[in-house]
Scaffold this motif. Sequence first.
Motif, mmCIF file in Angstrom:
data_model
loop_
_atom_site.group_PDB
_atom_site.id
_atom_site.type_symbol
_atom_site.label_atom_id
_atom_site.label_comp_id
_atom_site.label_asym_id
_atom_site.label_seq_id
_atom_site.Cartn_x
_atom_site.Cartn_y
_atom_site.Cartn_z
ATOM 1 N N ARG A 1 -2.763 13.001 -4.063
ATOM 2 C CA ARG A 1 -4.010 13.760 -4.392
ATOM 3 C C ARG A 1 -3.657 14.473 -5.655
ATOM 4 N NH1 ARG A 1 -7.536 13.813 -0.307
ATOM 5 N NH2 ARG A 1 -6.709 13.258 1.856
ATOM 6 N N ALA A 2 -2.758 15.009 -5.939
ATOM 7 C CA ALA A 2 -2.279 15.698 -7.185
ATOM 8 C C ALA A 2 -2.250 14.592 -8.301
ATOM 9 C CB ALA A 2 -0.721 16.301 -6.846
ATOM 10 N N ARG B 1 0.690 -1.173 0.172
ATOM 11 C CA ARG B 1 0.147 0.201 -0.053
ATOM 12 C C ARG B 1 0.821 1.321 -0.051
ATOM 13 N NH1 ARG B 1 -4.082 0.391 4.866
ATOM 14 N NH2 ARG B 1 -1.860 0.648 6.007
ATOM 15 N N ALA B 2 1.941 1.327 0.875
ATOM 16 C CA ALA B 2 2.845 2.587 0.738
ATOM 17 C C ALA B 2 3.553 2.894 -0.548
ATOM 18 C CB ALA B 2 3.743 2.363 1.997
ATOM 19 N N ALA B 3 3.719 1.947 -1.335
ATOM 20 C CA ALA B 3 4.235 2.126 -2.408
ATOM 21 C C ALA B 3 3.099 2.249 -3.529
ATOM 22 C CB ALA B 3 5.117 0.773 -2.815
ATOM 23 N N LEU B 4 1.940 2.001 -3.539
ATOM 24 C CA LEU B 4 0.870 2.102 -4.440
ATOM 25 C C LEU B 4 -0.013 3.034 -4.353
ATOM 26 C CD1 LEU B 4 -0.227 -1.563 -4.464
ATOM 27 C CD2 LEU B 4 1.087 -0.651 -6.408
ATOM 28 N N ARG C 1 1.109 9.619 5.973
ATOM 29 C CA ARG C 1 2.176 9.033 6.211
ATOM 30 C C ARG C 1 2.644 8.427 4.730
ATOM 31 N NH1 ARG C 1 0.767 4.297 9.473
ATOM 32 N NH2 ARG C 1 0.557 3.242 7.426
ATOM 33 N N ASP C 2 1.924 8.076 4.012
ATOM 34 C CA ASP C 2 2.162 7.144 2.870
ATOM 35 C C ASP C 2 2.172 7.769 1.338
ATOM 36 O OD1 ASP C 2 2.701 5.234 4.541
ATOM 37 O OD2 ASP C 2 0.910 4.051 4.354
ATOM 38 N N ALA C 3 0.859 8.452 1.172
ATOM 39 C CA ALA C 3 0.484 9.147 -0.072
ATOM 40 C C ALA C 3 1.260 10.091 -0.789
ATOM 41 C CB ALA C 3 -1.036 9.270 -0.210
ATOM 42 N N ASP C 4 1.635 10.888 0.224
ATOM 43 C CA ASP C 4 2.383 12.167 -0.177
ATOM 44 C C ASP C 4 3.840 12.220 0.300
ATOM 45 O OD1 ASP C 4 0.106 13.301 -1.298
ATOM 46 O OD2 ASP C 4 -0.547 13.702 0.486
ATOM 47 N N GLN C 5 4.484 11.070 0.403
ATOM 48 C CA GLN C 5 5.859 11.212 0.811
ATOM 49 C C GLN C 5 6.670 11.164 -0.466
ATOM 50 O OE1 GLN C 5 6.758 11.746 4.146
ATOM 51 N NE2 GLN C 5 4.756 12.231 4.342
#
Length: 363
Positions: free
Chosen positions: A200-201, A193-196, A346-350
């Motif tokens: 939002r952009a 999940r953290a890689a996938l 934590r995951d999506a915008d890092q």
Amino acid sequence: MAESTEPPFGLLAELTHRCPLHCAYCSNPLELVRRNEELSTDTWRRVFDEARELGVLQVHLSGGEPLARPDLPRLVEHASGLGMYVNLVTSGLALTEEVATDLVARGLDHVQLSVQDADRANADLLAGTRAHDRKLVAAEVVRRSGLPLTVNVVLHKANLDHVGGIIELAEQLGADRLELANTQYYGWALRNRAALLPTRAQLASAAPIVRAAQQRLADRMEIVYVVADYHEAHPKPCMHGWGSRQLTVAPDGAVLPCPAASVIDGLPIENVQHRPLAEIWYDSASFNAYRDTDWMREPCRSCARRELDFGGCRCQAFQLTGDAAATDPVCSLSPDHGLVRTILARDADQPDRPALVPRSVAR
């Protein structure tokens, strides 16, 4: 049995978990069914008989890769002979002209072909093998066979920026339907999940491209866009309600209200080898657990959307909260919505993401 329970419309027949691909977004269980545990040809025929008696009109032959089963032609012929619409969900790698001709002769009605990206190098990377060019050949085989073609593409961080090219590729392949489905986080996809997770952009950029294509191609190709529900205010109407329209039979005969239901600890999963399909559909504890709305707690119970999104996904609720009866935390009204906000922050915008871990396969 819920009083309003109607017969199922479709059967997802997962014939095998064996697959030539290693997709990091695969939603099949982490523990795959091995070849020696798969249902026999005769048992699958009986499953189709019981499904048709139950009212099923469509059977979707899936996996894994259903073409890995040598008996696939006989299963297609049997299902078609019962009057069901037969759909093949495939990676396409083994779909030769000879195989397609035989399947059409035996009654196959439709093919769904998975594609990972429009870019060859990235597509092969995501598939974990050199598959892209073979998929293009498979699409041409389907087109020459005269069968309708659906192209399925799972969207995520690694290919969402290419959605315009993916739509163009589907046009070139002559697809009648294109399914653009943002990743659902079950099985191996949850592990990755953290890689996938898209940003939002990315989603904001992709949405108008998809809408424009839907309008431009309305008379030539249907485009279905499944939103990335972690980013939405309300959850998806999962399966149009638990145990409502479709059932899944896994390779070992486990009968599930939805393909991911085995993730819910404590859910008593029935098996078609031990109990008739009709009894499982109407009377089993697993299928009746979250039917209709009586099981709901607040805020779902008094929510105006309770018969629109059915409280969201039961499997997702369990995975995120440990309680399958909880409001799906994707919903902005859920008391657990903070869990999703934390995941996104934590995951999506890092900028630095972990590498995708390819799926291991069953033997």
